[in-house]
Design an enzyme around this catalytic site. Structure first.
Site, PDB file in Angstrom:
ATOM      1  N   TYR A  63      -1.379  -0.567  10.946  1.00 44.36           N
ATOM      2  CA  TYR A  63      -1.695  -1.178   9.637  1.00 44.36           C
ATOM      3  C   TYR A  63      -0.545  -0.900   8.666  1.00 44.36           C
ATOM      4  O   TYR A  63      -0.010  -1.822   8.046  1.00 44.36           O
ATOM      5  CB  TYR A  63      -3.007  -0.611   9.093  1.00 44.36           C
ATOM      6  CG  TYR A  63      -3.149  -0.749   7.604  1.00 44.36           C
ATOM      7  CD1 TYR A  63      -2.969   0.353   6.767  1.00 44.36           C
ATOM      8  CD2 TYR A  63      -3.417  -1.983   7.021  1.00 44.36           C
ATOM      9  CE1 TYR A  63      -3.060   0.226   5.392  1.00 44.36           C
ATOM     10  CE2 TYR A  63      -3.517  -2.110   5.643  1.00 44.36           C
ATOM     11  CZ  TYR A  63      -3.333  -1.003   4.837  1.00 44.36           C
ATOM     12  OH  TYR A  63      -3.421  -1.120   3.470  1.00 44.36           O
ATOM     13  N   LYS A 120       2.414  -3.459   6.703  1.00 42.55           N
ATOM     14  CA  LYS A 120       2.752  -3.509   5.273  1.00 42.55           C
ATOM     15  C   LYS A 120       4.253  -3.278   5.096  1.00 42.55           C
ATOM     16  O   LYS A 120       4.938  -3.977   4.339  1.00 42.55           O
ATOM     17  CB  LYS A 120       1.967  -2.445   4.502  1.00 42.55           C
ATOM     18  CG  LYS A 120       0.464  -2.704   4.412  1.00 42.55           C
ATOM     19  CD  LYS A 120       0.145  -3.980   3.648  1.00 42.55           C
ATOM     20  CE  LYS A 120      -1.354  -4.129   3.407  1.00 42.55           C
ATOM     21  NZ  LYS A 120      -1.695  -5.393   2.737  1.00 42.55           N
ATOM     22  N   SER A 141       0.834  -1.210   0.000  1.00 43.07           N
ATOM     23  CA  SER A 141       0.000   0.000   0.000  1.00 43.07           C
ATOM     24  C   SER A 141       0.862   1.251   0.000  1.00 43.07           C
ATOM     25  O   SER A 141       1.946   1.270   0.582  1.00 43.07           O
ATOM     26  CB  SER A 141      -0.891  -0.007   1.248  1.00 43.07           C
ATOM     27  OG  SER A 141      -1.471   1.255   1.438  1.00 43.07           O
TER      28      SER A 141
HETATM   29  C1  WQD Z   1      -9.228   9.465   0.947  1.00 42.96           C
HETATM   30  C2  WQD Z   1      -9.415  10.965   1.154  1.00 42.96           C
HETATM   31  C3  WQD Z   1      -9.587  11.578   3.473  1.00 42.96           C
HETATM   32  C4  WQD Z   1     -13.415   9.455   4.097  1.00 42.96           C
HETATM   33  C5  WQD Z   1      -6.429   4.460   3.124  1.00 42.96           C
HETATM   34  C6  WQD Z   1      -5.271   3.611   3.549  1.00 42.96           C
HETATM   35  C7  WQD Z   1      -4.700   2.899   2.346  1.00 42.96           C
HETATM   36  C8  WQD Z   1      -5.794   2.113   1.685  1.00 42.96           C
HETATM   37  C9  WQD Z   1      -6.875   3.078   1.217  1.00 42.96           C
HETATM   38  C10 WQD Z   1      -6.272  -0.140   2.388  1.00 42.96           C
HETATM   39  C11 WQD Z   1      -8.595  11.521   2.322  1.00 42.96           C
HETATM   40  C12 WQD Z   1     -10.895  11.854   2.735  1.00 42.96           C
HETATM   41  C13 WQD Z   1     -12.260   9.970   3.535  1.00 42.96           C
HETATM   42  C14 WQD Z   1     -14.428  10.343   4.546  1.00 42.96           C
HETATM   43  C15 WQD Z   1     -13.089  12.206   3.825  1.00 42.96           C
HETATM   44  N1  WQD Z   1      -6.352   1.174   2.569  1.00 42.96           N
HETATM   45  N2  WQD Z   1     -12.104  11.320   3.392  1.00 42.96           N
HETATM   46  N3  WQD Z   1     -14.225  11.693   4.387  1.00 42.96           N
HETATM   47  O1  WQD Z   1      -6.791   7.402   3.789  1.00 42.96           O
HETATM   48  O2  WQD Z   1      -5.998   7.824   1.401  1.00 42.96           O
HETATM   49  O3  WQD Z   1      -5.983   5.502   2.296  1.00 42.96           O
HETATM   50  O4  WQD Z   1      -7.381   3.701   2.414  1.00 42.96           O
HETATM   51  O5  WQD Z   1      -5.685  -0.734   1.528  1.00 42.96           O
HETATM   52  O6  WQD Z   1      -3.689   2.019   2.762  1.00 42.96           O
HETATM   53  O7  WQD Z   1      -4.258   4.442   4.085  1.00 42.96           O
HETATM   54  O8  WQD Z   1      -8.153   6.610   1.803  1.00 42.96           O
HETATM   55  O9  WQD Z   1     -10.546   6.778   1.203  1.00 42.96           O
HETATM   56  O10 WQD Z   1      -9.883   6.827   3.665  1.00 42.96           O
HETATM   57  O11 WQD Z   1      -9.396   8.812   2.215  1.00 42.96           O
HETATM   58  O12 WQD Z   1     -12.943  13.439   3.691  1.00 42.96           O
HETATM   59  O13 WQD Z   1     -15.504   9.950   5.085  1.00 42.96           O
HETATM   60  O14 WQD Z   1     -10.778  11.204   1.487  1.00 42.96           O
HETATM   61  O15 WQD Z   1      -9.279  12.613   4.397  1.00 42.96           O
HETATM   62  O16 WQD Z   1      -8.189  12.829   1.969  1.00 42.96           O
HETATM   63  P1  WQD Z   1      -6.694   6.957   2.375  1.00 42.96           P
HETATM   64  P2  WQD Z   1      -9.563   7.208   2.260  1.00 42.96           P
END
Ligand code: WQD
Length: 337
Positions: A148, A152, A124
């Site tokens: 997490y 990885k 990841s």
């Molecule tokens: C994306 C953007 C949030 C939810 C994580 C893990 C990564 C992988 C994917 C597993 C960010 C914003 C999100 C919400 C928001 N996981 N957001 N409101 O954090 O980039 O990655 O998930 O394999 O390893 O680190 O993904 O989709 O959670 O967030 O504003 O309700 O959306 O702040 O900018 P992230 P995400």
């Protein structure tokens, strides 16, 4: 080839299994169904025109794993199985170290005992943490900011050490950025249990009326519109990246790492707009505080995979949103019957 796919009933695993079957590979899916549904495998069989074999087991169960290797005799492994919720990992780190790290050691020991020398590992972009600025190349400094991400990062190190000790072992580490979307048929897709952690499935549930509104985690980041920038890559592009990596493993041993991303970041607000255009539904949201552990921007330098795997992502954010709308509309409760 005969390919053992751990976690193959899950989101990326099921989409990859469709591609493997489509390319004529024999597939055994090993999945404990703790965060997936066997229904996804029935649909995979429908889409591919033939089924994968399936065994319900946890990849950390050495006896079950040994039996699966004895009966299926895999040439290669694609290792998806593992826990992946950042927040849960902070609350239950030992569970993550057991189910992600210890289970991978068990898998590698079983592979060696059965003369299986090829593995593709689901890593990841979270390993890039905040150690450097994007676009991230594969040799950028790595670090992690939660258990997490630590798992990885540790597994990547274990794989590198195992490959250095065993010249017959061939390893592909794939660092996913943000997988989104669903198979164009609408028959398989992302089916998170409980409240989605990730942006797209949450937005999809708001559009479907399952959630009242989205919380945008901060609009005071140093980005064009103040919200977080991420590299959203269609899950079928991710799946096809696995087949490209698998083909590369046959060329020789060692441990190689590739980013699976698009190289083109989008902000949270841009994603909301794209989903509204695809669904025709307004997505109500409110700006709230930043989520702890989030970085402002994360996106890939994708040149290495393009050069060495002859693979690039082709599908757009708009297509991923349209495919998600189709999946969500046809399966309002995911795979639940
Ligand atoms: C994306 C953007 C949030 C939810 C994580 C893990 C990564 C992988 C994917 C597993 C960010 C914003 C999100 C919400 C928001 N996981 N957001 N409101 O954090 O980039 O990655 O998930 O394999 O390893 O680190 O993904 O989709 O959670 O967030 O504003 O309700 O959306 O702040 O900018 P992230 P995400």
């Amino acid at each position: 080839m005969r390919v053992l796919v751990t976690g193959g009933a899950g989101y990326i695993g099921s989409h990859t299994t469709v591609e493997l079957l489509g390319q004529g590979h024999q597939v055994l899916v090993l999945d404990d169904l703790s965060n997936s549904s066997e229904e996804s495998l029935r649909r995979v069989a429908e889409l591919a025109g033939r089924p994968a074999d399936f065994v319900q087991a946890n990849v950390g169960d050495a006896a079950e794993l040994d039996a699966a290797f004895t009966s299926f005799r895999p040439d290669a492994v694609i290792h998806f199985a593992g826990r992946k919720a950042v927040g849960e990992s902070t609350r239950l780190p030992l569970l993550y170290y057991r189910e992600n790290v210890a289970a991978t050691v068990t898998l590698l020991e079983t592979m060696a005992a059965h003369g299986c020398h090829q593995i593709v590992f689901s890593s990841s972009a979270t390993v890039y943490g905040s150690a450097s600025e994007p676009p991230f190349t594969e040799d950028a400094p790595t670090g992690a900011t939660n258990p997490y991400g630590h798992t990885k990062h540790m597994i990547e190190q274990i794989l590198a050490d195992a490959a250095a000790a065993d010249p017959s072992l061939s390893v592909a580490v794939l660092r996913y950025f943000n997988p989104i979307g669903a198979h164009e048929s609408g028959r398989i897709g992302e089916d998170p249990k409980g409240i989605p952690n990730n942006l797209l499935p949450f937005v999809a549930q708001v559009a479907a009326g399952r959630r009242t509104g989205l919380q945008v985690f901060g609009n005071d980041y140093p980005t064009p519109d103040g919200t977080g920038l991420r590299d959203y890559i269609h899950v079928v592009d991710v799946a096809q990246g696995h087949l490209a990596a698998l083909a590369r493993l046959a060329d020789g041993a060692g441990c190689q790492t590739w980013n699976l991303g698009t190289g083109r970041p989008f902000s949270v607000l841009e994603v909301i707009s794209a989903y509204e255009a695809a669904s025709g539904v307004r997505i109500p949201y409110q700006i709230v505080d930043r989520r702890p552990g989030d970085v402002a921007a994360s996106y890939a330098d994708v040149s290495k995979a393009g050069r060495e795997l002859d693979w690039t992502a082709h599908r757009s954010l708009e297509q991923a949103c349209a495919d998600t709308v189709r999946w969500q509309a046809a399966n309002p409760d995911g795979y639940a019957q």
